[in-house]
Structures are given as structure tokens and as C-alpha cells.
Scaffold this active site. Structure first.
Site, PDB file in Angstrom:
ATOM      1  N   LYS A   1       3.573 -12.047   7.328  1.00  0.00           N
ATOM      2  CA  LYS A   1       2.344 -11.395   6.882  1.00  0.00           C
ATOM      3  C   LYS A   1       1.828 -12.213   5.715  1.00  0.00           C
ATOM      4  CE  LYS A   1       0.311  -7.355   4.663  1.00  0.00           C
ATOM      5  NZ  LYS A   1       0.515  -6.047   3.989  1.00  0.00           N
TER       6      LYS A   1
ATOM      7  N   TYR B   1       6.833 -12.169   3.861  1.00  0.00           N
ATOM      8  CA  TYR B   1       5.662 -11.478   3.316  1.00  0.00           C
ATOM      9  C   TYR B   1       5.144 -12.289   2.132  1.00  0.00           C
ATOM     10  CZ  TYR B   1       2.874  -7.556   1.421  1.00  0.00           C
ATOM     11  OH  TYR B   1       1.864  -6.756   0.933  1.00  0.00           O
TER      12      TYR B   1
ATOM     13  N   THR C   1       0.824  -1.200   0.000  1.00  0.00           N
ATOM     14  CA  THR C   1       0.000   0.000   0.000  1.00  0.00           C
ATOM     15  C   THR C   1       0.861   1.255   0.000  1.00  0.00           C
ATOM     16  OG1 THR C   1      -1.609  -1.252   1.288  1.00  0.00           O
ATOM     17  CG2 THR C   1      -1.955   1.112   1.155  1.00  0.00           C
TER      18      THR C   1
ATOM     19  N   ILE D   1      -2.019  -6.659   9.530  1.00  0.00           N
ATOM     20  CA  ILE D   1      -1.316  -5.651   8.735  1.00  0.00           C
ATOM     21  C   ILE D   1      -2.170  -5.418   7.495  1.00  0.00           C
ATOM     22  CG2 ILE D   1       0.795  -5.048   7.493  1.00  0.00           C
ATOM     23  CD1 ILE D   1       2.312  -7.001   9.296  1.00  0.00           C
TER      24      ILE D   1
END
Length: 302
Positions: free
Chosen positions: A171, A141, A49, A212
Site C-alpha cells: 500500500k 505499507y 484511519t 486502500i
């Protein structure tokens, strides 16, 4: 410096750009502080993001430095340091570690597709070796819809075994809740953060440590409360409310939608800017987003 526990809400902070297209660290820091004030445990800067993979290495360093220089504790930062370049990933990871970050979020090397688990393991092993004594805590991630390269359960197990106390969490932005639950069950003590609040109550009940999420940029207080109070009697209603905001933002392009809402919240149209190849919402899309009841409710509650 003591490290923040890897729990709670860590928003992947959106990156503002000024009129020349450069990263505006003043706006970024102010936004980060606002999310912490709304209940975020820390900031997962330089994430998806954040448009991090549209930023140069020096720009990414400056984002980390600006947050620390502003007085945000480095231990409240979880920077994304992944790169298709091993040298760049090592350099940024070392930089974050030297400042005392809570850890780093590490994408797999994402340019070459069809690589094996052994290849991804070798990349991460070289990165950890390259950090030497300053290696930080590493959270993997997993976002295969963007990278087309992911972390299998077998690879996670191998990394945990090879690098105990270093590879400490993940994540998972796959959106696959059974997978997320399976990782939690397979690796007790491994800090698992779903990459969206969509299943927050179920994930926390299963043993997730936090969240997250992109939409924490615009809904941090509600998501932080839900993650913290997932056993509350009204948690089901709160889950429905945050999901409605998430659906509204996703429907029109998540990053551009987040920035429209931030521009409205801060009364600052500069927040609408994104870096190509992303494009800002057109006026019709902006109006439709802001008219959505879930998004309009964010301003009514402010």
C-alpha cells in the site's frame, strides 16, 4: 481456507469508541459489513484511519477477533500489524495469520528516524522469521508523511527476492503517483494498492490491483465501482466525483471528518469520537463539512 485475491477495494475501517473510550467492536463490525455490502472486497482493519497506533496490542487483537467471530471471513481481512516494537509486530502478525487473514499490512519500524534500508530489512526479516511456518502474505505499507521511514525501490526489490511468496505487495500512501507507477512497472506481479482513490483510473490503467483509501469509509460504493469499472466511458466523471469527496474530507482533518460523516450516516453521535491526541471536529467544522456539496451529495445518493 482459501484467500481472497488481493484486488479491489479494501477500506481501512474507522474504529468507533464507546462512551468510556473503549473500542466498540459491535459498531465496528456493523460498519465493516456495510462497506462489504457496498462492494469492498475486504477490510484493511487496523490501519491509519483506524487509529491503530493509538490502540494497545490487546485492543488490536480483539478487533481482529471480533470481525472473525461476527462471521466476516478472516480471508476478507488485511490487518495492519506494524509496530515500532518487533515483538509486538510479530505477535500481531502471528495472530492474524493463525486466523487465516488474507495477509497483513506492515508499516516499517517508525520510531527511530534516519535508519538505513539495511535496518528496515533486518526488522522485516526478523518478523518473518519470528512467524515461522505461519507467516502470512505481507504487504508493505509506505506512508512516509507519518513514519518518516519508507520503502525505497531498492529495499522493495531486496525484500521480494529474499521472501518470494511472502512479501507480495504494497500500500503506497505517499501520494506520489509517478512513484506508484514506477513500482508497478519495476515489479510485475507485485500487488500495488494506492493509498487514495485520487488517481484510481490512472493507477488501474498502469496495473494497480485496487485501492486502500480512508474515504472508502464514507464512499465505498463509488470507489469500489470506479476501481472495478475504470475503463467505463464515464470513469473520468466518476473520478472527479470521488476526488471531490476526498478533498472535502481532507480539508478539515481526514480521520475526524470521516467520523463526522459516519455519525451522520448511522445517526449515532458516538461515531464522532476519536482517541487523543486526535480531537473531534468542533461544531463549526462539523457543520461546514456536512454542508460541503460533495459530502451532502453522499446523503442525497443514499
Amino acid at each position: 481456507m482459501s484467500l481472497s485475491p488481493l484486488t479491489g477495494l479494501w477500506p481501512p475501517a474507522a474504529t468507533p469508541f464507546n462512551e468510556t473510550g473503549a473500542v466498540d467492536t459491535t459498531r465496528l463490525v456493523a460498519h465493516g459489513r456495510a462497506m462489504i455490502a457496498d462492494g469492498a472486497k475486504g477490510l484493511a482493519i487496523l490501519g491509519t484511519t483506524s487509529e491503530a497506533n493509538s490502540l494497545g496490542l490487546d485492543e488490536r487483537r480483539r478487533v481482529i477477533d471480533a470481525c472473525v467471530a461476527s462471521g466476516i471471513a478472516a480471508s476478507q481481512l488485511l490487518p495492519g500489524t506494524g509496530s515500532a516494537s518487533l515483538a509486538d509486530a510479530i505477535a500481531l502478525t502471528r495472530h492474524a495469520a493463525a486466523l487465516g487473514s488474507a495477509g497483513v499490512l506492515l508499516l516499517p519500524p517508525f520510531y527511530y528516524k534516519g535508519v538505513t534500508d539495511a535496518g528496515v530489512f533486518a526488522f522485516i526479516a526478523k518478523l518473518i522469521e519470528g512467524c515461522g511456518a505461519q507467516v502470512p502474505r505481507v504487504l508493505l505499507y509506505h506512508i512516509p508523511q507519518q513514519t518518516a521511514v519508507g520503502f525505497s525501490l531498492e529495499l522493495i526489490a531486496k525484500l521480494i527476492a529474499a521472501f518470494p511468496g511472502v512479501v507480495v505487495g504494497m500500500k503506497d500512501s505517499s501520494g506520489d503517483f509517478p512513484r506508484i507507477k514506477g513500482i508497478i512497472e519495476a515489479f510485475p506481479g507485485f500487488a500495488v494498492f494506492p493509498g487514495a482513490e485520487t488517481h484510481a483510473v490512472a493507477a488501474m490503467a498502469a496495473g494497480a490491483v485496487g485501492c486502500i483509501s480512508a474515504t472508502a469509509n464514507i464512499n465505498a460504493r463509488a470507489i469500489a465501482t470506479l476501481v472495478r469499472e475504470w475503463q467505463a466511458p464515464d470513469a473520468g466523471r466518476r473520478q472527479d466525483d470521488v476526488n471531490a469527496v476526498r478533498r472535502a474530507a481532507e480539508a478539515r482533518g481526514l480521520i475526524s471528518s470521516v467520523k463526522v460523516v459516519l455519525a451522520e450516516r448511522y445517526r449515532d453521535p458516538a461515531w464522532r469520537s476519536v482517541r487523543p491526541p486526535l480531537l473531534p471536529l468542533d461544531e463549526a467544522g462539523r457543520a461546514a463539512l456536512l454542508a460541503d456539496p460533495a459530502i451532502a451529495g453522499l446523503f442525497a445518493a443514499a
